[in-house]
Design an enzyme around this catalytic site. Structure first.
Site, mmCIF file in Angstrom:
data_model
loop_
_atom_site.group_PDB
_atom_site.id
_atom_site.type_symbol
_atom_site.label_atom_id
_atom_site.label_comp_id
_atom_site.label_asym_id
_atom_site.label_seq_id
_atom_site.Cartn_x
_atom_site.Cartn_y
_atom_site.Cartn_z
ATOM 1 C CG MET A 12 4.348 2.109 13.432
ATOM 2 S SD MET A 12 2.941 3.046 14.007
ATOM 3 C CE MET A 12 1.564 2.218 13.237
ATOM 4 C CG ASP A 36 5.222 1.478 -6.826
ATOM 5 O OD1 ASP A 36 4.374 0.844 -6.164
ATOM 6 O OD2 ASP A 36 4.925 2.426 -7.579
ATOM 7 C CB ILE A 37 4.238 -3.644 -3.823
ATOM 8 C CG1 ILE A 37 3.135 -2.767 -3.237
ATOM 9 C CG2 ILE A 37 5.375 -3.869 -2.828
ATOM 10 C CD1 ILE A 37 2.388 -3.424 -2.059
ATOM 11 C CG ASP A 102 -9.047 -4.412 13.435
ATOM 12 O OD1 ASP A 102 -8.278 -3.862 12.605
ATOM 13 O OD2 ASP A 102 -9.540 -3.794 14.391
ATOM 14 C CE1 TYR A 125 -5.652 -0.069 5.402
ATOM 15 C CE2 TYR A 125 -7.192 -0.742 7.125
ATOM 16 C CZ TYR A 125 -5.905 -0.699 6.601
ATOM 17 O OH TYR A 125 -4.880 -1.301 7.295
HETATM 18 N N1 NAP Z 1 -1.579 1.011 11.474
HETATM 19 C C1 NAP Z 1 -2.558 0.229 11.916
HETATM 20 O O1 NAP Z 1 -3.266 0.584 12.883
HETATM 21 C C2 NAP Z 1 -2.866 -1.079 11.249
HETATM 22 C C3 NAP Z 1 -3.938 -1.850 11.726
HETATM 23 C C4 NAP Z 1 -4.215 -3.064 11.116
HETATM 24 C C5 NAP Z 1 -3.435 -3.510 10.056
HETATM 25 N N2 NAP Z 1 -2.399 -2.752 9.605
HETATM 26 C C6 NAP Z 1 -1.617 -3.258 8.470
HETATM 27 O O2 NAP Z 1 -0.275 -3.442 8.900
HETATM 28 C C7 NAP Z 1 0.619 -3.182 7.822
HETATM 29 C C8 NAP Z 1 1.674 -2.164 8.232
HETATM 30 O O3 NAP Z 1 1.004 -0.957 8.583
HETATM 31 P P1 NAP Z 1 1.791 0.317 9.106
HETATM 32 O O4 NAP Z 1 0.934 0.956 10.141
HETATM 33 O O5 NAP Z 1 3.216 -0.017 9.401
HETATM 34 O O6 NAP Z 1 1.721 1.240 7.794
HETATM 35 P P2 NAP Z 1 2.644 2.463 7.372
HETATM 36 O O7 NAP Z 1 3.385 3.011 8.530
HETATM 37 O O8 NAP Z 1 1.771 3.363 6.560
HETATM 38 O O9 NAP Z 1 3.717 1.758 6.424
HETATM 39 C C9 NAP Z 1 3.403 1.310 5.146
HETATM 40 C C10 NAP Z 1 4.626 1.521 4.283
HETATM 41 O O10 NAP Z 1 4.321 1.073 2.943
HETATM 42 C C11 NAP Z 1 4.787 2.084 2.059
HETATM 43 N N3 NAP Z 1 4.096 2.025 0.771
HETATM 44 C C12 NAP Z 1 2.951 2.658 0.397
HETATM 45 N N4 NAP Z 1 2.671 2.376 -0.895
HETATM 46 C C13 NAP Z 1 3.648 1.545 -1.328
HETATM 47 C C14 NAP Z 1 3.929 0.936 -2.570
HETATM 48 N N5 NAP Z 1 3.139 1.107 -3.651
HETATM 49 N N6 NAP Z 1 5.031 0.137 -2.691
HETATM 50 C C15 NAP Z 1 5.842 -0.049 -1.623
HETATM 51 N N7 NAP Z 1 5.646 0.524 -0.423
HETATM 52 C C16 NAP Z 1 4.554 1.303 -0.276
HETATM 53 C C17 NAP Z 1 4.529 3.379 2.803
HETATM 54 O O11 NAP Z 1 5.231 4.441 2.216
HETATM 55 P P3 NAP Z 1 4.595 5.931 2.322
HETATM 56 O O12 NAP Z 1 4.544 6.248 3.785
HETATM 57 O O13 NAP Z 1 5.559 6.756 1.553
HETATM 58 O O14 NAP Z 1 3.228 5.847 1.712
HETATM 59 C C18 NAP Z 1 5.022 3.004 4.187
HETATM 60 O O15 NAP Z 1 6.424 3.158 4.309
HETATM 61 C C19 NAP Z 1 -0.270 -2.758 6.643
HETATM 62 O O16 NAP Z 1 -0.539 -3.875 5.843
HETATM 63 C C20 NAP Z 1 -1.546 -2.306 7.300
HETATM 64 O O17 NAP Z 1 -2.667 -2.426 6.438
HETATM 65 C C21 NAP Z 1 -2.103 -1.561 10.181
#
Ligand code: NAP
Length: 283
Positions: A12, A36-37, A102, A125
């Site tokens: 996202m 893959d990180i 957060d 998490y």
């Molecule tokens: N969403 C929220 O409400 C929220 C709130 C606070 C902070 N954050 C932080 O903001 C950041 C972005 O979040 P987001 O909502 O955009 O998350 P997201 O939509 O789940 O995107 C994360 C991406 O990382 C990929 N991924 C997973 N494991 C991986 C690996 N080993 N190597 C490389 N890529 C990998 C996922 O692939 P797959 O989908 O195939 O697993 C996905 O494409 C994250 O650090 C998250 O912790 C998010």
């Protein structure tokens, strides 16, 4: 040579970041399985090949409830993986912009959390993301860690999309009214990232839209702004809505450092939400 490498680019936030940065510089977006990180050697090799000035690490394990039963995977991706990206950034002398949450806080404070406040995560998490912050900070790389919250946007399941889907399936919704946080548009956060990296601010910075609300108020706003005011929403207490992971009651972040660094204050969550919903409806 690319300017920016975005990991987790199909997620996202990753999508929004690639979009926001593409008009400003050369951007390479990568994601699992090709990148893959968790694989330290492959990450280092790929980072050396791309040779960016900046790496924006949006890759993460983000299933908050799933992490309770997948602790190892959550830590592998959010802690070790973040460290691998940061070490690779250090190796090539790049800045790493790393995303955190957060949920590193327990939500017991009555005032907004500053970057200097002591974290105390309530769930796996949050623990894994806090370990990731430490790994990045100790990597030796120049770093910017952004704590964000309650993200919504295109490309992954999120609260806004869930509420709109459920509104079409059910007569009424039940939504928690005793957890407060800061809804944040992925597109707005991507603009913040694009602006912030050039300001020279480094270290830990809270980064969300302005203002806070409960999940119930957020749901009400989503429906009202979508012309669905007739859909009933019942406020419920956390205890009535059992989930595997505990959530902070009040995870409100201070945006003072962000606002001072940017020279402008992020707009309110309600304004950003209205824009997102209008764009989503093709308006
Ligand atoms: N969403 C929220 O409400 C929220 C709130 C606070 C902070 N954050 C932080 O903001 C950041 C972005 O979040 P987001 O909502 O955009 O998350 P997201 O939509 O789940 O995107 C994360 C991406 O990382 C990929 N991924 C997973 N494991 C991986 C690996 N080993 N190597 C490389 N890529 C990998 C996922 O692939 P797959 O989908 O195939 O697993 C996905 O494409 C994250 O650090 C998250 O912790 C998010």
């Amino acid at each position: 040579m690319s300017d920016v490498l975005v990991t987790g680019a199909d997620g996202m936030l990753g999508r929004a970041v690639v979009r926001a940065l593409s008009s400003r510089c050369a951007v390479i977006g990568v994601d699992i399985p090709a990148f893959d990180i968790v694989d330290a050697a492959a990450t280092l090799a790929a980072v050396r090949r791309a040779s960016p000035h900046i790496i924006v690490n949006c890759a993460a394990y983000t299933d908050v409830d799933g992490a309770e039963s997948n602790r190892d995977l959550a830590f592998q991706v959010n802690a070790n993986g973040a460290g691998n990206v940061a070490l690779a950034a250090h190796d090539i002398g790049a800045l790493i912009v790393h995303m955190s949450t957060d949920y590193v806080f327990d939500g017991e404070s009555s005032s907004p959390y500053a970057e200097s406040d002591t974290p105390n995560p309530l769930n796996v998490y949050g623990e894994s993301k806090l370990a990731g912050e430490t790994a990045v900070a100790e990597s030796g790389a120049e770093y910017l860690i952004l704590r964000t919250a309650w993200l919504y946007g295109h490309g992954s399941p999120n609260f806004v999309e869930t509420m709109l889907r459920l509104a079409g399936e059910r007569d009424g919704l039940r939504v928690v009214d005793d957890q407060e946080g800061m809804p944040t548009s992925a597109a707005d956060l991507a603009t913040i990232i694009a602006d912030l990296q050039s300001t020279g601010v480094r270290g830990l910075v809270n980064a969300t839209n302005s203002g806070s609300c409960t999940w119930f108020s957020f749901a009400r706003a989503i429906l009202d702004l979508s012309g669905l005011s007739d859909v009933r929403v019942e406020p419920v207490r956390t205890e009535e809505f059992t989930r595997p992971a505990k959530r902070p009651r009040r995870s409100v972040l201070s945006l003072a450092r962000l606002t001072e660094s940017l020279g402008w204050e992020p707009r309110s969550w309600r304004e950003a939400l209205a824009d997102y919903l209008m764009e989503r409806q093709g308006g």
